[in-house]
Write a protein that holds these residues in place. Structure first.
Motif, PDB file in Angstrom:
ATOM      1  N   HIS A  54       0.823  -1.215   0.000  1.00  0.00           N
ATOM      2  CA  HIS A  54       0.000   0.000   0.000  1.00  0.00           C
ATOM      3  C   HIS A  54       0.859   1.268   0.000  1.00  0.00           C
ATOM      4  CE1 HIS A  54      -3.861  -1.968   0.360  1.00  0.00           C
ATOM      5  NE2 HIS A  54      -3.430  -2.695   1.374  1.00  0.00           N
ATOM      6  N   ARG A  91       2.445   1.749  -3.331  1.00  0.00           N
ATOM      7  CA  ARG A  91       1.447   2.172  -4.317  1.00  0.00           C
ATOM      8  C   ARG A  91       1.181   3.675  -4.200  1.00  0.00           C
ATOM      9  NH1 ARG A  91      -2.378   0.175  -7.722  1.00  0.00           N
ATOM     10  NH2 ARG A  91      -4.340   1.329  -7.906  1.00  0.00           N
ATOM     11  N   MET A  92       1.094   4.162  -2.977  1.00  0.00           N
ATOM     12  CA  MET A  92       0.885   5.600  -2.783  1.00  0.00           C
ATOM     13  C   MET A  92       2.068   6.396  -3.325  1.00  0.00           C
ATOM     14  SD  MET A  92      -0.680   5.742   1.047  1.00  0.00           S
ATOM     15  CE  MET A  92      -1.659   4.363   1.629  1.00  0.00           C
ATOM     16  N   SER A 105      -8.887   2.026  -5.263  1.00  0.00           N
ATOM     17  CA  SER A 105      -7.883   2.960  -4.744  1.00  0.00           C
ATOM     18  C   SER A 105      -8.468   4.133  -3.971  1.00  0.00           C
ATOM     19  CB  SER A 105      -7.024   3.490  -5.905  1.00  0.00           C
ATOM     20  OG  SER A 105      -6.319   2.436  -6.526  1.00  0.00           O
ATOM     21  N   SER A 123      -0.874   7.646   5.870  1.00  0.00           N
ATOM     22  CA  SER A 123      -1.714   6.446   5.861  1.00  0.00           C
ATOM     23  C   SER A 123      -2.448   6.284   7.182  1.00  0.00           C
ATOM     24  CB  SER A 123      -0.864   5.211   5.565  1.00  0.00           C
ATOM     25  OG  SER A 123       0.073   4.969   6.601  1.00  0.00           O
ATOM     26  N   ILE A 163      -3.619   8.404 -10.144  1.00  0.00           N
ATOM     27  CA  ILE A 163      -4.153   7.740  -8.951  1.00  0.00           C
ATOM     28  C   ILE A 163      -5.394   6.916  -9.296  1.00  0.00           C
ATOM     29  CG2 ILE A 163      -3.237   9.585  -7.496  1.00  0.00           C
ATOM     30  CD1 ILE A 163      -6.159  10.509  -7.075  1.00  0.00           C
ATOM     31  N   HIS A 185      -6.140   5.101  -1.161  1.00  0.00           N
ATOM     32  CA  HIS A 185      -4.907   5.700  -1.666  1.00  0.00           C
ATOM     33  C   HIS A 185      -5.175   7.078  -2.270  1.00  0.00           C
ATOM     34  CE1 HIS A 185      -4.893   1.316  -1.882  1.00  0.00           C
ATOM     35  NE2 HIS A 185      -3.629   1.367  -1.525  1.00  0.00           N
TER      36      HIS A 185
END
Length: 647
Positions: free
Chosen positions: A136, A139-140, A160, A181, A149, A163
């Motif tokens: 995660h 991915r961000m 997402s 996060s 995004i 995110h």
């Protein structure tokens, strides 16, 4: 300054992004009061996630300006629809006592949720030590770097919403990814969830303050959600998906025109609101849509059961409807894995059973999933509400049906888990903990219903006391207050200790083997990563923490998850880097992947098990030809590859 005080601007920014776009859309449509606030998070998910897909297709980098443009476009659409549909019917203003009750309930829910999550996290920059956190966070970072995004970007579809919220909030108020996060986790679980639960209760119980306040408190009473999902997996996308379900259920109930509540916006207007909410739920996580569908089916079942009992002349038609719904459910469960390869893959995940069927039933009835403490007082209140709903066949009956359905799914996942049960639990990867997260949605309603039964009983007893008189304050204030105090005392302040311990188990594990990297080691990794040129990549054993370097610094790493990809250049590098001076194929792979550095360090993390055959060539690089040690920080060493020249 306390780390949490310093994090307030980041949390405030995240909550603003989660609420503002959706609240504007809700108000533009004509929703008012707690219904508008409860729907705001899911509407914001729709605005952000759908806008992100559109921006990606158009080749536009995501930014706060693009987010604002998407919000403005959504508001314009909502105003147009709202004005057109409100010409014939203007929704009534929210009664003052309902507004006060909803505000108090939402505030108590927010505070109760924060009271368990914040002590469990310990620090706002504390890394949750769960395997998927690496995926995660990376991915961000990829989203921040690329400006894309979209849930359809990268290697394929991935929901997402979580995110997208993190990236947008970070663009407005830059903070480290781990802090961001955690702020998103708090925004969903301590803001969206309790407000949505209060909005849901408003549609079920009407405008009386007592059940609205109780809904806020009960939203923070369970372990299955949100506490367990703060660390399990960690499945942040599902956290987002489940957190916005109660607010969406409130819209569904408004669209159904529940006669039990006096806040009934135009049914067609509410139906439009549901349509606008569904994309947000789905792109937060499809599990949310499955949960929503299950609750919708529960409402249909409840309506048919009620008809079969109270309308004998329509009993045969109602029973036929129930049979048709059962056939449709079984057929859909069997057909979906065949029609969708992705659903088939989800259904193929296998988890070992960990309870017998009787044990799993007891766990479901005591709200104690997967070896968690049994919540006896809360469960007694929930079952009291369920019993009352069944006996009275009232507006809570759908929640009773939903509780039975999702509890049964938990039992199947925890105690059976076969190819047959996978047709029904596969949407949750056949994972009992993920299934259990859907149970609190109807259980919150049942808990409030149970407290309402106790309120009425307490009021009858108190009204018999001559000293108290017969004023309205007894059933409206005194009885609910007394029941509330007893509930909090009986549950140990809303099961506070169990919730804090559960969150802390993932944020501050006692076993070294369950900790990927502590705060100091994260700083060491970041310092070493920043020594590497921006265009150079870094190899390293994923489970020693080096897979986080990309998230921490933006430097490309060979592995971006704790489940390394097998085959190709990745396996050549991971298995042969220590022999790079005599392996031309390793140099070729390094050049193709732009890897010029490596980080070593002892890997304690449990996820290393099973990966030794992949990364054996990166475990020890000290003194190996073709590798030069550049720097050391703590348990980590940074090496430069010299055997291959410049890649």
């Amino acid at each position: 300054m306390s780390p949490w005080l310093a994090a307030i601007p980041a949390l405030g920014t995240t909550v603003f992004v989660l609420l503002a776009p959706g609240l504007l859309l809700a108000l533009g449509l004509g929703l008012r009061g707690i219904l508008a606030w409860g729907a705001a998070p899911v509407f914001s998910m729709s605005v952000l996630t759908v806008g992100a897909v559109g921006a990606s297709v158009a080749g536009v980098r995501w930014s706060p300006g693009v987010a604002a443009a998407c919000t403005a476009a959504s508001l314009a659409f909502a105003l147009a629809v709202g004005v057109a549909m409100r010409r014939r019917l203007r929704p009534p203003a929210e009664p003052r006592h309902a507004s006060l009750g909803a505000t108090a309930g939402a505030a108590l829910g927010v505070l109760a949720s924060l009271a368990s999550a914040v002590p469990g996290m310990r620090r706002p920059d504390n890394l949750v030590d769960s395997m998927d956190a690496v995926f995660h966070l990376n991915r961000m970072r990829s989203m921040l770097t690329s400006g894309d995004i979209s849930s359809l970007g990268g290697t394929g579809f991935y929901p997402s919403g979580f995110h997208d919220l993190a990236v947008t909030a970070m663009q407005l108020h830059p903070v480290p990814l781990i802090t961001s996060s955690n702020m998103v986790v708090l925004a969903f679980t301590a803001v969206a969830w309790p407000i949505g639960c209060v909005a849901m209760a408003r549609q079920v119980f009407g405008s009386r303050p007592a059940p609205l306040i109780a809904a806020g408190v009960c939203s923070a009473s369970f372990l299955a959600f949100p506490s367990y999902l703060l660390g399990w997996g960690v499945v942040w996308a599902q956290v987002a998906g489940i957190a916005v379900v109660p607010g969406t259920v409130a819209l569904v109930l408004a669209a159904a025109g529940r006669p039990e509540t006096d806040q009934r916006p135009h049914r067609r207007l509410a139906a439009v609101a549901v349509v606008l909410a569904v994309p947000g739920v789905f792109l937060a996580h499809p599990t949310g849509v499955v949960t929503l569908a299950g609750l919708g089916a529960s409402m249909v079942v409840a309506a048919l059961l009620r008809t079969a009992v109270v309308r004998p002349e329509r009993r045969r038609r109602a029973l036929s409807g129930l049979a048709a719904l059962a056939v449709l459910t079984i057929g859909a469960a069997a057909a979906l894995p065949v029609a969708s390869r992705q659903i088939a893959v989800l259904s193929s995940f296998h988890w070992m059973t960990f309870e017998t069927v009787p044990q799993a039933i007891r766990s479901a009835l005591t709200n104690a999933p997967h070896f968690q403490p049994q919540l006896w007082v809360l469960s007694a209140v929930v079952l009291l509400g369920l019993g009352a709903a069944v006996i009275r066949l009232d507006a809570v009956l759908w929640a009773a049906v939903g509780f039975v359905v999702f509890s049964a799914l938990y039992v199947l996942a925890a105690a059976v888990n076969s190819s047959f049960t996978a047709m029904y639990t596969g949407f949750w990867y056949n994972d009992a903990v993920r299934v259990a997260a859907s149970v609190p949605v109807p259980a919150v309603v049942l808990a409030v219903a149970g407290l309402e039964v106790l309120n009425r009983a307490a009021a009858r007893l108190l009204l018999r006391a001559p000293a108290l008189g017969s004023g309205r304050w007894v059933p409206a204030v005194l009885a609910p207050s007394l029941v509330g105090v007893l509930f909090l005392a009986g549950t140990g302040l809303n099961n506070q200790a169990a919730k804090v311990d559960l969150v802390a188990h993932y944020y501050s594990p006692k076993e070294r083997g369950r900790q990927l990297a502590d705060a100091g080691e994260l700083r060491d990794l970041a310092a070493l990563g920043r020594m590497v040129p921006a265009d150079a990549g870094i190899a390293g054993v994923a489970a020693n923490g080096s897979a986080l370097v990309y998230a921490l610094t933006g430097r490309h790493t060979l592995f971006t998850t704790l489940s390394p990809v097998r085959g190709g250049d990745t396996e050549i590098i991971a298995g042969g880097l220590d022999h790079v001076a005599s392996r031309p194929d390793v140099c070729d792979a390094l050049r193709r992947q732009h890897i010029r550095y490596a980080i070593t360090g002892k890997a304690y993390y449990w996820a290393r098990n099973g990966n030794d055959d992949i990364d054996r060539g990166m475990v020890s690089l000290a003194g190996r030809p073709g590798l030069e040690r550049v720097a050391s920080r703590g348990r980590f060493n940074l090496y430069r590859v010299t055997a291959c020249g410049e890649s």
